[in-house]
Enzyme design. Structure first.
Site, mmCIF file in Angstrom:
data_model
loop_
_atom_site.group_PDB
_atom_site.id
_atom_site.type_symbol
_atom_site.label_atom_id
_atom_site.label_comp_id
_atom_site.label_asym_id
_atom_site.label_seq_id
_atom_site.Cartn_x
_atom_site.Cartn_y
_atom_site.Cartn_z
ATOM 1 N N CYS A 157 -7.690 7.794 28.211
ATOM 2 C CA CYS A 157 -6.780 7.930 29.349
ATOM 3 C C CYS A 157 -5.438 7.251 29.105
ATOM 4 O O CYS A 157 -4.650 7.079 30.025
ATOM 5 C CB CYS A 157 -7.436 7.373 30.608
ATOM 6 S SG CYS A 157 -8.922 8.288 31.015
ATOM 7 N N PRO A 167 -7.729 -0.888 -6.498
ATOM 8 C CA PRO A 167 -7.358 0.307 -5.737
ATOM 9 C C PRO A 167 -8.260 0.515 -4.527
ATOM 10 O O PRO A 167 -9.472 0.311 -4.612
ATOM 11 C CB PRO A 167 -7.584 1.437 -6.753
ATOM 12 C CG PRO A 167 -8.676 0.917 -7.638
ATOM 13 C CD PRO A 167 -8.418 -0.562 -7.754
ATOM 14 N N TYR A 190 -8.184 3.827 5.757
ATOM 15 C CA TYR A 190 -7.609 3.177 6.942
ATOM 16 C C TYR A 190 -7.668 4.105 8.162
ATOM 17 O O TYR A 190 -6.689 4.235 8.897
ATOM 18 C CB TYR A 190 -6.172 2.712 6.656
ATOM 19 C CG TYR A 190 -6.073 1.844 5.416
ATOM 20 C CD1 TYR A 190 -6.577 0.542 5.430
ATOM 21 C CD2 TYR A 190 -5.531 2.323 4.229
ATOM 22 C CE1 TYR A 190 -6.523 -0.256 4.292
ATOM 23 C CE2 TYR A 190 -5.469 1.529 3.087
ATOM 24 C CZ TYR A 190 -5.965 0.246 3.127
ATOM 25 O OH TYR A 190 -5.916 -0.534 2.001
ATOM 26 N N SER A 215 0.820 -1.208 0.000
ATOM 27 C CA SER A 215 0.000 0.000 0.000
ATOM 28 C C SER A 215 0.857 1.262 0.000
ATOM 29 O O SER A 215 1.912 1.297 0.614
ATOM 30 C CB SER A 215 -0.921 -0.015 1.226
ATOM 31 O OG SER A 215 -2.047 0.769 0.963
HETATM 32 C C1 LIG Z 1 -5.835 -3.746 1.084
HETATM 33 C C2 LIG Z 1 -5.945 -4.397 -0.245
HETATM 34 C C3 LIG Z 1 -6.178 -3.621 -1.391
HETATM 35 C C4 LIG Z 1 -6.216 -2.118 -1.387
HETATM 36 O O1 LIG Z 1 -4.923 -1.623 -1.295
HETATM 37 P P1 LIG Z 1 -4.609 -0.049 -1.339
HETATM 38 O O2 LIG Z 1 -3.175 0.008 -1.004
HETATM 39 O O3 LIG Z 1 -5.482 0.600 -0.318
HETATM 40 O O4 LIG Z 1 -4.908 0.424 -2.703
HETATM 41 C C5 LIG Z 1 -6.346 -4.292 -2.592
HETATM 42 N N1 LIG Z 1 -6.281 -5.627 -2.673
HETATM 43 C C6 LIG Z 1 -6.059 -6.404 -1.595
HETATM 44 C C7 LIG Z 1 -6.022 -7.884 -1.763
HETATM 45 C C8 LIG Z 1 -5.869 -5.812 -0.347
HETATM 46 O O5 LIG Z 1 -5.627 -6.593 0.714
#
Ligand SMILES: *Cc1c(COP(=O)(O)O)cnc(C)c1O
Length: 396
Positions: A337, A269, A366, A195
């Site tokens: 806290c 994406p 995220y 990512s």
């Molecule tokens: C998390 C994930 C994505 C999305 O990835 P990004 O980096 O947010 O674009 C796509 N495919 C799979 C299999 C993932 O685990």
């Protein structure tokens, strides 16, 4: 994963426009703070920008970074496809009327119930990266088509997803050979370069490695692969500017053009589509002076919308509604806290009053997805903006 509060030396985020300030104040007056403002127009713009940058690629939005109904509806209206990983995500797209043939299920490790839930909905494309997983599909061999996920390590990405998932090209050939014996159809290959990948070269290398596997498959007399799924990972600008998406995708398109014309290309994406679409609005609950700094205690923090500081290493641009130019060394802390609940430790801010609003940009990916209600601080509510596309309304 490394967590440190935001480092502000690197950038000066753009101040709020008068329009933005008005919208933020009106939203807080109506719903209270903390809030997440989700702008569906930005979701549309991001989808269109990536679709234009990857003209021969079918985009499957990965729900994981922001599994929100309004995002699903907005993207469905744009003609997007979807990437699912869990039965909860299957339920979400099903509830919004997404046709099952627009979906793929890409979790490499599944329970039998996950497979059955997805099949009951009508999703028939799944991912495997080992022989144990392949055997789970023996009972469903007449219904499914599989992608074999390859692993390409990427130490620079926010999340190097090839550490946890994916197989070597050699193992891919073993899986494809075994699938043939078992009578399970293999549709193609997939990968995820990690990512927030900063260099398109990671995709180019992975595409060329997949091309070699595809050629080996043909040379071995196995059924030719029809699909390549290049995953997610497309980057957005947080504190650091990244390469504009069309420029970023140019070498990827060149690499894709070297594949046989019959190969259909997909991408998954997530972050790129949703990260810029959400603004977080928090308010100051209280304040104290400690060691020469003013500590502001906010009503949202690391355990809430700012969970990405922990899980995602993102550096969200922060601005105050109060735009006084006289600034003081300040700390922004979350409401719980717990002492790790600090959002920004080195930040220059105007003198704030309790109730003043603070805004973080680029909070769509995220963030709320990984928020908790630790200490019983409720998660921020999401306010949906511009869900109806003006152009569509006119078309009636
Ligand atoms: C998390 C994930 C994505 C999305 O990835 P990004 O980096 O947010 O674009 C796509 N495919 C799979 C299999 C993932 O685990």
């Amino acid at each position: 994963m490394a967590n440190s509060a935001l480092d502000f030396s690197a950038f000066s985020p753009s101040a709020l426009s008068a329009e933005e300030t008005q919208l933020i104040e009106a939203s807080v007056a109506q719903f209270g703070a903390p809030l997440l403002l989700l702008d569906c127009d930005v979701v549309r713009q991001q989808y269109r920008a990536l679709a234009a940058a990857l003209p021969n690629v079918t985009l499957h939005f990965a729900l994981k970074p922001l599994p929100h109904e309004a995002v699903v509806r907005t993207l469905l209206a744009e003609g997007a496809s979807f990437d699912l990983a869990t039965s909860g995500e299957v339920d979400l797209v099903a509830s919004q009327g997404v046709p099952a043939d627009k979906t793929i299920h890409t979790h490499p490790i599944k329970r039998d119930s996950d497979i059955r839930d997805a099949l009951a909905y009508g999703c028939t494309v799944f991912v495997v990266d080992n022989l144990n997983e392949l055997e789970k599909f023996i009972p469903y061999k007449d219904e499914v088509e599989l992608l074999v996920r390859l692993s390409f390590r990427n130490a620079e990405a926010f999340a190097d997803l090839s550490k946890k998932f994916g197989c070597s090209p050699e193992l891919a050939i073993t899986i494809i050979t075994k699938a043939k014996q078992l009578g399970i159809r293999i549709k193609g290959l997939s990968f995820h370069v990690g990512s927030q990948t900063s260099s398109p070269q990671k995709y180019v290398d992975a595409i060329l490695a997949c091309k070699i596997v595809m050629e080996q498959v043909v040379a071995l007399g196995l059924p030719a692969l029809s699909t390549l799924d290049i995953g997610g990972g497309f980057p957005v600008s947080y504190a650091k500017q990244v390469t504009p998406i069309d420029e970023f995708c140019a070498p990827i398109n060149t690499a894709l053009a070297s594949l046989p014309e019959t190969v259909q290309v997909l991408a998954e994406p997530g972050r790129f589509i949703v990260a810029p679409a959400v603004m977080s609005v928090v308010s100051v609950m209280g304040q104290a002076e400690r060691e020469g700094k003013i500590w502001y205690y906010l009503d949202d923090g690391i355990y809430g919308s700012f969970s990405g500081l922990m899980f995602d290493e993102a550096n969200y641009p922060i601005v105050t509604v109060n735009q006084d130019t006289l600034c003081y060394p300040s700390v922004l802390a979350g409401p719980t806290c717990d002492s790790i609940d600090v959002v920004a430790e080195h930040i220059m801010l105007p003198k704030l009053t309790n109730g003043d609003l603070i805004v973080a940009r680029m909070m769509g990916a995220y963030t709320s997805a990984t928020a908790t209600d630790f200490n019983f601080f409720k998660r921020a509510q999401t306010v949906i903006l511009n869900e109806v596309c003006i152009a569509e309304q006119k078309l009636g």
